[in-house]
Design a protein around this motif. Sequence first.
Motif, PDB file in Angstrom:
ATOM      1  N   ASP A 279     -36.516  -2.913  -5.151  1.00  0.00           N
ATOM      2  CA  ASP A 279     -36.127  -1.817  -6.031  1.00  0.00           C
ATOM      3  C   ASP A 279     -34.843  -1.162  -5.546  1.00  0.00           C
ATOM      4  O   ASP A 279     -33.928  -0.885  -6.326  1.00  0.00           O
ATOM      5  CB  ASP A 279     -37.266  -0.794  -6.086  1.00  0.00           C
ATOM      6  CG  ASP A 279     -36.944   0.334  -7.050  1.00  0.00           C
ATOM      7  OD1 ASP A 279     -36.753   0.036  -8.237  1.00  0.00           O
ATOM      8  OD2 ASP A 279     -36.857   1.498  -6.599  1.00  0.00           O
ATOM      9  N   ILE A 280     -34.765  -0.941  -4.232  1.00  0.00           N
ATOM     10  CA  ILE A 280     -33.554  -0.330  -3.673  1.00  0.00           C
ATOM     11  C   ILE A 280     -32.359  -1.247  -3.919  1.00  0.00           C
ATOM     12  O   ILE A 280     -31.299  -0.819  -4.368  1.00  0.00           O
ATOM     13  CB  ILE A 280     -33.748  -0.064  -2.163  1.00  0.00           C
ATOM     14  CG1 ILE A 280     -34.803   1.019  -1.963  1.00  0.00           C
ATOM     15  CG2 ILE A 280     -32.429   0.338  -1.518  1.00  0.00           C
ATOM     16  CD1 ILE A 280     -35.315   1.130  -0.550  1.00  0.00           C
ATOM     17  N   LEU A 281     -32.575  -2.539  -3.690  1.00  0.00           N
ATOM     18  CA  LEU A 281     -31.517  -3.523  -3.948  1.00  0.00           C
ATOM     19  C   LEU A 281     -31.062  -3.441  -5.407  1.00  0.00           C
ATOM     20  O   LEU A 281     -29.865  -3.391  -5.697  1.00  0.00           O
ATOM     21  CB  LEU A 281     -32.072  -4.914  -3.645  1.00  0.00           C
ATOM     22  CG  LEU A 281     -31.098  -6.076  -3.751  1.00  0.00           C
ATOM     23  CD1 LEU A 281     -30.147  -6.046  -2.580  1.00  0.00           C
ATOM     24  CD2 LEU A 281     -31.850  -7.397  -3.782  1.00  0.00           C
ATOM     25  N   GLY A 282     -32.024  -3.398  -6.313  1.00  0.00           N
ATOM     26  CA  GLY A 282     -31.702  -3.360  -7.737  1.00  0.00           C
ATOM     27  C   GLY A 282     -30.937  -2.108  -8.121  1.00  0.00           C
ATOM     28  O   GLY A 282     -30.122  -2.109  -9.039  1.00  0.00           O
ATOM     29  N   ARG A 283     -31.201  -1.018  -7.407  1.00  0.00           N
ATOM     30  CA  ARG A 283     -30.506   0.227  -7.747  1.00  0.00           C
ATOM     31  C   ARG A 283     -29.103   0.264  -7.157  1.00  0.00           C
ATOM     32  O   ARG A 283     -28.247   0.995  -7.623  1.00  0.00           O
ATOM     33  CB  ARG A 283     -31.305   1.418  -7.228  1.00  0.00           C
ATOM     34  CG  ARG A 283     -32.452   1.767  -8.184  1.00  0.00           C
ATOM     35  CD  ARG A 283     -33.038   3.106  -7.846  1.00  0.00           C
ATOM     36  NE  ARG A 283     -34.199   2.961  -6.972  1.00  0.00           N
ATOM     37  CZ  ARG A 283     -34.868   4.001  -6.485  1.00  0.00           C
ATOM     38  NH1 ARG A 283     -34.481   5.224  -6.756  1.00  0.00           N
ATOM     39  NH2 ARG A 283     -35.911   3.808  -5.714  1.00  0.00           N
ATOM     40  N   LEU A 284     -28.879  -0.533  -6.123  1.00  0.00           N
ATOM     41  CA  LEU A 284     -27.557  -0.511  -5.486  1.00  0.00           C
ATOM     42  C   LEU A 284     -26.602  -1.557  -6.057  1.00  0.00           C
ATOM     43  O   LEU A 284     -25.401  -1.367  -6.072  1.00  0.00           O
ATOM     44  CB  LEU A 284     -27.709  -0.738  -3.972  1.00  0.00           C
ATOM     45  CG  LEU A 284     -28.406   0.407  -3.239  1.00  0.00           C
ATOM     46  CD1 LEU A 284     -28.572   0.067  -1.764  1.00  0.00           C
ATOM     47  CD2 LEU A 284     -27.609   1.697  -3.397  1.00  0.00           C
ATOM     48  N   LEU A 285     -27.162  -2.677  -6.557  1.00  0.00           N
ATOM     49  CA  LEU A 285     -26.328  -3.813  -6.953  1.00  0.00           C
ATOM     50  C   LEU A 285     -25.261  -3.447  -7.964  1.00  0.00           C
ATOM     51  O   LEU A 285     -24.101  -3.817  -7.813  1.00  0.00           O
ATOM     52  CB  LEU A 285     -27.206  -4.946  -7.512  1.00  0.00           C
ATOM     53  CG  LEU A 285     -27.685  -5.977  -6.494  1.00  0.00           C
ATOM     54  CD1 LEU A 285     -28.565  -7.015  -7.175  1.00  0.00           C
ATOM     55  CD2 LEU A 285     -26.516  -6.666  -5.822  1.00  0.00           C
ATOM     56  N   ILE A 286     -25.660  -2.782  -9.049  1.00  0.00           N
ATOM     57  CA  ILE A 286     -24.655  -2.430 -10.059  1.00  0.00           C
ATOM     58  C   ILE A 286     -24.679  -0.927 -10.294  1.00  0.00           C
ATOM     59  O   ILE A 286     -24.640  -0.449 -11.422  1.00  0.00           O
ATOM     60  CB  ILE A 286     -24.862  -3.194 -11.394  1.00  0.00           C
ATOM     61  CG1 ILE A 286     -26.321  -3.105 -11.843  1.00  0.00           C
ATOM     62  CG2 ILE A 286     -24.415  -4.629 -11.287  1.00  0.00           C
ATOM     63  CD1 ILE A 286     -26.550  -3.683 -13.239  1.00  0.00           C
TER      64      ILE A 286
END
Lengths: 314, 260, 312
Positions: A279-286
């Motif tokens: 989830d953290i990754l998904g929020r940071l990617l774009i």
Amino acid sequence: MSRLLLPTLLLLLCGVSLMVGASQMSWSALLSASDDAWLTLTASRLPRLAALVLTGVGLSICGVILQQIVRNRFVEPATCGGLDAAKLGILVALTVLPGAGATGRMLFALVFCLLASLAYVAIIRRIRFTNLVLVPVIGLMYGSVLSAIAEFHAYRHNILQSMQGWLLGDFSRVIEGNYEIIYLILPIVVLTYLYAQRFTVLGMGEGMATSLGLNYAATAILGLVLVAVTVSATVITVGAIPFVGLVVPNLVALRYGENLKRTLPIVAMCGAALLLACDILGRLLIHPYEVPIGLTAGSVGGVLFLVLILWKCK
Amino acid sequence: MITLEHLHKAYGDKTVLEDVSLAFPAGQVTSLIGPNGAGKSTLLMCMARLLPASRGRILLDGQDIGRIAIADYARRVATLRQVLDFNLRLTVEDLVAFGRFPYSRGLLTADDHQVIDESLDFLGLQALRRAYLDELSGGQRQMAFLAMTIAQRTDLLLLDEPLNNLDMKHAVQIMQAIRRLCDEQGRTVILVVHDINFAANYSDHVVAMKQGAVHSHGPVAEVVTEANLRALFGLAFEILPSAQGFVCNYFNPSLSRELV
Amino acid sequence: MMRRAAWLLLPALVLAFLLLGSGLDFNYVIPKRLVRLGAIVVAGVCIALSSVIFQTLAGNRVLTPAIMGYEGIYLLFQAVLVLWLGTGSVARLGAQGNALLSMALMLGYSWLLQRWLLREGRGDVYRLLLLGLVLTMVLGTFTQFIQLKTSPGEFSILQSLGYTSFNRAQPAQVLYSGLLVAAVAVLVARGTRVLDVLALGRDQAIALGLDHGRCLRLQMALIAVLVAVSTSLVGPTAFMGVFVANIAYALARSARHQVTLPLACAVAIGMFLLAQLLVEHLFNYRTSVSILVNLVCGAYFLALMVRTRGTP
């Protein structure tokens, strides 16, 4: 040392998860009791954290239960048709009872998921010469047939476009007031833990389980009900998230073995940690937009699954 | 005929064949025997060009086999590996016709049809020629594959455990056919056999392998001796002569011999 | 008997497809349908040939190029192309340019797979199958991820690529693809006997004098071209190849490629025509070819898996 490592990691991820988001939020603002910050925290960040942790725990435990019932390490809601059946259930609810609320839709998802997994277990038990990979292959095919039926149904009712959107796992919709169904996972986790011993025995096969005095059918059905409740609760609140239930128990078993009583808490924590990380990754990617967790967890889980297949069935 | 010079084969750091030098006599039946993992099949695979050797040379009539075009090789050496679960829907005749592929690339000539007929006759398969392979018993299927190999009309035949999973009757039929190939048509046959008694009674020459190296080789009478077999297999043997040949008994050799 | 019936059914389906409800309008409706018929024939031949040949090389009856990830890679590539260049540039690249690039990509993937199939030999079929299925899912997830980053217009173009449809093929594209596939088909037809030998497995093929490695590379290259053509012409078809190949084997009652390949082509074309007819006249466009094909072929594949009971 390693005993504390996992809980520490989990807590750390929880902290990061609370900090990251579209709107900047700092601890200093919280400490100064800014209303805005508190609102973000209680209305969006905390519900999201709770939903993430519960979903991660629930899905990975579902995987464990299914793996014991089917006696195959590559089974989980996405590889036994359960996930697709739950989607189909919601779709049917939408067209048959358009007025039904979240609870009504969840009941449909639950019933469909339960029936589909019962049918799946029945099919697998009929096949005499199974092997490690044939079982998930059949499950994936079964799932794709169910989702083809769902598409057929959705197309006829002109909801195909929207269906693909909202059935993809996504936590950005989780805000106070529309996610509370997910708390159903709590009692499921407790029940699973209490029954851990029985599920371990179940995993030894019908003959062994019966000779140890376990009511095989009843325990298996109980397990499938627990799975159906968890899957339908997560699909209705956040959407479909594949492979978490598969990857987490397998990775845990590699390191800690397969005694459920001992490994269940570890599986639960790892599941939560994996979802939080995705989830953290998904929020940071774009940033400031976010990638739905169905995609991040699907990719991470899928790649890990591929690695497991290459590695485990040499 | 076919000779091996200092042949080595290794997978990674695991050596399977170590410095094997042999000359196989032409026009004779040679059996490769030895315990599991001795490298018999690997040796055969190298000669068949199904596996590349790590070092050393294999010469066919003095020519390095690596220099022979693979299509030409198939007209000089025929190979039959173990037939596993084979479920292609082909008739026996279709299969035997593949034996002519090295010559006609699939467009059968009148000559080819004659060879196919002769091969079917040779193994007594005429009655089954239109039967489908997936409807045959394991032994019949093995015969059909052997007929295909025979139809290749090569001087040398390499057979990898042709008796595997066959009942006694079919095993005897296959060994008799191999014997006749050699006696009536002057062909050279090299085969891997597990049953020491088939090797002893049907071959002219025996190569015994152990742990990747040649343990002993020579005419049957020289290799199949009680002392030699005991050293090869680590089992006591009792060789019982009879009017038709001899039987190697390793099931319950008499106690006195075991103590020797 | 069954085979003859299958062959008679095909012209009937073609006529029904061209004429049913056309009002015999030779100026507009029927030429339009002829283009679609062209796309159906070309794509059907591609799917049939590539699936049967792939199964021969892999030595089993369940794996097809679509299942082993070819289509997933193609769709991911299209998404990447749109993301990098934008639809405008992709349009400037032209259908031919795009087709050439895709073909190069498919050839590369074929080369990788072939190296792998060569090395692993005829390993565990189900393991390869599971790998293929999961790989396709993961590639699909990546594609969706890239779609997120494209504009709404690009998004809908990309999304439509993900479905089987005969409507987007342009006459010129059908023509070029048809010529290319005809050339490939001639090569395949000349090599049916080699394919028969390859079906016996690597060892037996070498023993019969085939340069196995070279044959495999050639056939895998042909497969790559066929898959690239069919996917760019009508979109992905997932499990259709398995269905087509297995029905053809059942009808053929012989494993000879001279028999199975043409039959498979007929089955594929017939299946497409039937699906299109059903969509137009039975379901009144309330379903799509893609969904029908997925449903029928997916269910068939599932039944095939369950029926084989773990013996490949």
